[in-house]
Design a protein around this motif. Structure first.
Motif, PDB file in Angstrom:
ATOM      1  N   ARG A  71      30.666  70.097 -20.484  1.00 52.16           N
ATOM      2  CA  ARG A  71      30.188  71.487 -20.415  1.00 52.16           C
ATOM      3  C   ARG A  71      28.965  71.761 -21.294  1.00 52.16           C
ATOM      4  O   ARG A  71      28.688  72.893 -21.628  1.00 52.16           O
ATOM      5  CB  ARG A  71      31.326  72.433 -20.812  1.00 52.16           C
ATOM      6  CG  ARG A  71      32.016  73.104 -19.645  1.00 52.16           C
ATOM      7  CD  ARG A  71      32.814  72.197 -18.755  1.00 52.16           C
ATOM      8  NE  ARG A  71      34.047  71.726 -19.351  1.00 52.16           N
ATOM      9  CZ  ARG A  71      34.920  70.978 -18.710  1.00 52.16           C
ATOM     10  NH1 ARG A  71      34.723  70.617 -17.469  1.00 52.16           N
ATOM     11  NH2 ARG A  71      35.999  70.550 -19.316  1.00 52.16           N
ATOM     12  N   LEU A  88      28.652  73.614 -11.191  1.00 46.50           N
ATOM     13  CA  LEU A  88      30.076  73.690 -11.520  1.00 46.50           C
ATOM     14  C   LEU A  88      30.879  72.742 -10.632  1.00 46.50           C
ATOM     15  O   LEU A  88      31.775  72.029 -11.115  1.00 46.50           O
ATOM     16  CB  LEU A  88      30.565  75.130 -11.352  1.00 46.50           C
ATOM     17  CG  LEU A  88      32.016  75.433 -11.740  1.00 46.50           C
ATOM     18  CD1 LEU A  88      32.266  75.115 -13.203  1.00 46.50           C
ATOM     19  CD2 LEU A  88      32.338  76.886 -11.441  1.00 46.50           C
ATOM     20  N   THR A  92      32.895  69.436 -11.940  1.00 46.84           N
ATOM     21  CA  THR A  92      34.326  69.394 -11.626  1.00 46.84           C
ATOM     22  C   THR A  92      34.694  68.082 -10.948  1.00 46.84           C
ATOM     23  O   THR A  92      35.711  67.457 -11.288  1.00 46.84           O
ATOM     24  CB  THR A  92      34.719  70.595 -10.733  1.00 46.84           C
ATOM     25  OG1 THR A  92      34.452  71.811 -11.453  1.00 46.84           O
ATOM     26  CG2 THR A  92      36.187  70.549 -10.351  1.00 46.84           C
ATOM     27  N   PHE A  95      34.693  65.404 -13.546  1.00 46.02           N
ATOM     28  CA  PHE A  95      35.858  65.593 -14.417  1.00 46.02           C
ATOM     29  C   PHE A  95      37.113  65.037 -13.734  1.00 46.02           C
ATOM     30  O   PHE A  95      37.924  64.353 -14.370  1.00 46.02           O
ATOM     31  CB  PHE A  95      36.012  67.083 -14.716  1.00 46.02           C
ATOM     32  CG  PHE A  95      36.931  67.409 -15.853  1.00 46.02           C
ATOM     33  CD1 PHE A  95      36.599  67.098 -17.156  1.00 46.02           C
ATOM     34  CD2 PHE A  95      38.133  68.072 -15.623  1.00 46.02           C
ATOM     35  CE1 PHE A  95      37.438  67.433 -18.220  1.00 46.02           C
ATOM     36  CE2 PHE A  95      38.987  68.409 -16.672  1.00 46.02           C
ATOM     37  CZ  PHE A  95      38.634  68.085 -17.969  1.00 46.02           C
ATOM     38  N   SER A 113      43.373  68.637 -13.198  1.00 47.81           N
ATOM     39  CA  SER A 113      42.046  68.521 -13.811  1.00 47.81           C
ATOM     40  C   SER A 113      41.014  69.380 -13.087  1.00 47.81           C
ATOM     41  O   SER A 113      40.129  69.951 -13.712  1.00 47.81           O
ATOM     42  CB  SER A 113      41.595  67.067 -13.815  1.00 47.81           C
ATOM     43  OG  SER A 113      42.545  66.264 -14.463  1.00 47.81           O
ATOM     44  N   GLY A 114      41.136  69.479 -11.764  1.00 50.21           N
ATOM     45  CA  GLY A 114      40.159  70.244 -10.980  1.00 50.21           C
ATOM     46  C   GLY A 114      40.157  71.721 -11.334  1.00 50.21           C
ATOM     47  O   GLY A 114      39.100  72.303 -11.605  1.00 50.21           O
ATOM     48  N   ALA A 117      38.917  72.200 -14.880  1.00 53.53           N
ATOM     49  CA  ALA A 117      37.458  72.076 -14.959  1.00 53.53           C
ATOM     50  C   ALA A 117      36.762  73.343 -14.479  1.00 53.53           C
ATOM     51  O   ALA A 117      35.755  73.761 -15.060  1.00 53.53           O
ATOM     52  CB  ALA A 117      36.989  70.878 -14.137  1.00 53.53           C
ATOM     53  N   LEU A 118      37.297  73.968 -13.444  1.00 56.45           N
ATOM     54  CA  LEU A 118      36.716  75.230 -12.965  1.00 56.45           C
ATOM     55  C   LEU A 118      36.837  76.316 -14.027  1.00 56.45           C
ATOM     56  O   LEU A 118      35.872  77.037 -14.309  1.00 56.45           O
ATOM     57  CB  LEU A 118      37.395  75.677 -11.665  1.00 56.45           C
ATOM     58  CG  LEU A 118      37.074  74.861 -10.418  1.00 56.45           C
ATOM     59  CD1 LEU A 118      37.905  75.353  -9.240  1.00 56.45           C
ATOM     60  CD2 LEU A 118      35.583  74.931 -10.084  1.00 56.45           C
ATOM     61  N   GLY A 121      34.549  75.418 -17.009  1.00 57.48           N
ATOM     62  CA  GLY A 121      33.150  75.539 -16.607  1.00 57.48           C
ATOM     63  C   GLY A 121      32.716  76.984 -16.457  1.00 57.48           C
ATOM     64  O   GLY A 121      31.633  77.370 -16.901  1.00 57.48           O
TER      65      GLY A 121
END
Length: 197
Positions: A71, A88, A92, A95, A113-114, A117-118, A121
């Motif tokens: 990030r 983003l 993602t 990540f 994780s998805g 990450a959103l 982010g």
């Protein structure tokens, strides 16, 4: 400042706000799971408070490492080139790939994780630095551990009655997705967009 690392006077307050939001998210997730399944959380007989001296700094380090890697420079340079939404998405995907290479299953990488990450982010892009996302990430990892979600090594043990493993897993994914969405909405509503440069 241009890659989300510049110190701002509200850095600490944003980190603390992120930690509080993340802790509430984990609490809500545990509440949903216990209300909709026979899963219960009990105090671990093997837990010692001295373990916090090892695990809590470790979770802080992991959160800071991932926020610094995903990030800062890469996110902001991509944002300058292709815009915030595509940047983003790109970060993602990277990540998710990193977590898959670390041994996480495809399902856990995509959903776990998805969505994380959103959230992280969006928090970074919204505030212009990683303070909020680092607080969210640290709270998520440490409180997740405390509730026993990380191989039952924390303060609590997650007890799943025999025969309800499948339904418990489905509810856990739904609860996780719901709190991540709640976290994203909270960040969007509470924090006005700011530039990082």
């Amino acid at each position: 400042m241009q890659i989300g690392l510049g110190y701002q006077k509200n850095w600490l307050s944003r980190f603390v706000a992120g930690f509080c939001i993340g802790a509430v998210m984990v609490g809500v997730m545990a509440l949903i799971i216990t209300c909709l399944t026979p899963v219960i959380f009990e105090r671990s007989p093997t837990f010692r408070w001295s373990q916090c001296a090892l695990y809590i700094p470790l979770f802080l380090f992991v959160a800071l490492r991932e926020e610094l890697v995903f990030r800062t420079y890469i996110l902001w340079r991509l944002k300058d080139k292709i815009g915030p939404i595509l940047s983003l998405i790109c970060v993602t995907v990277i990540f998710i790939a990193e977590h898959m290479m670390a041994g996480l299953s495809l399902k856990n990488s995509l959903i776990g994780s998805g969505l994380g990450a959103l959230l992280f982010g969006i928090a970074t892009l919204r505030t212009g630095n990683i303070a909020l996302s680092a607080g969210l990430h640290f709270a998520w990892n440490s409180m997740h551990w405390m509730f026993g979600f990380k191989d039952n090594t924390g303060l609590c043990i997650e007890i799943v009655p025999k025969g309800s493993e499948s339904s418990g897993e489905i509810v856990a994914y739904i609860a996780y997705s719901a709190v991540m969405l709640l976290g994203i909405i909270t960040v969007i509503l509470l924090f006005r967009p700011q530039k990082n440069g």
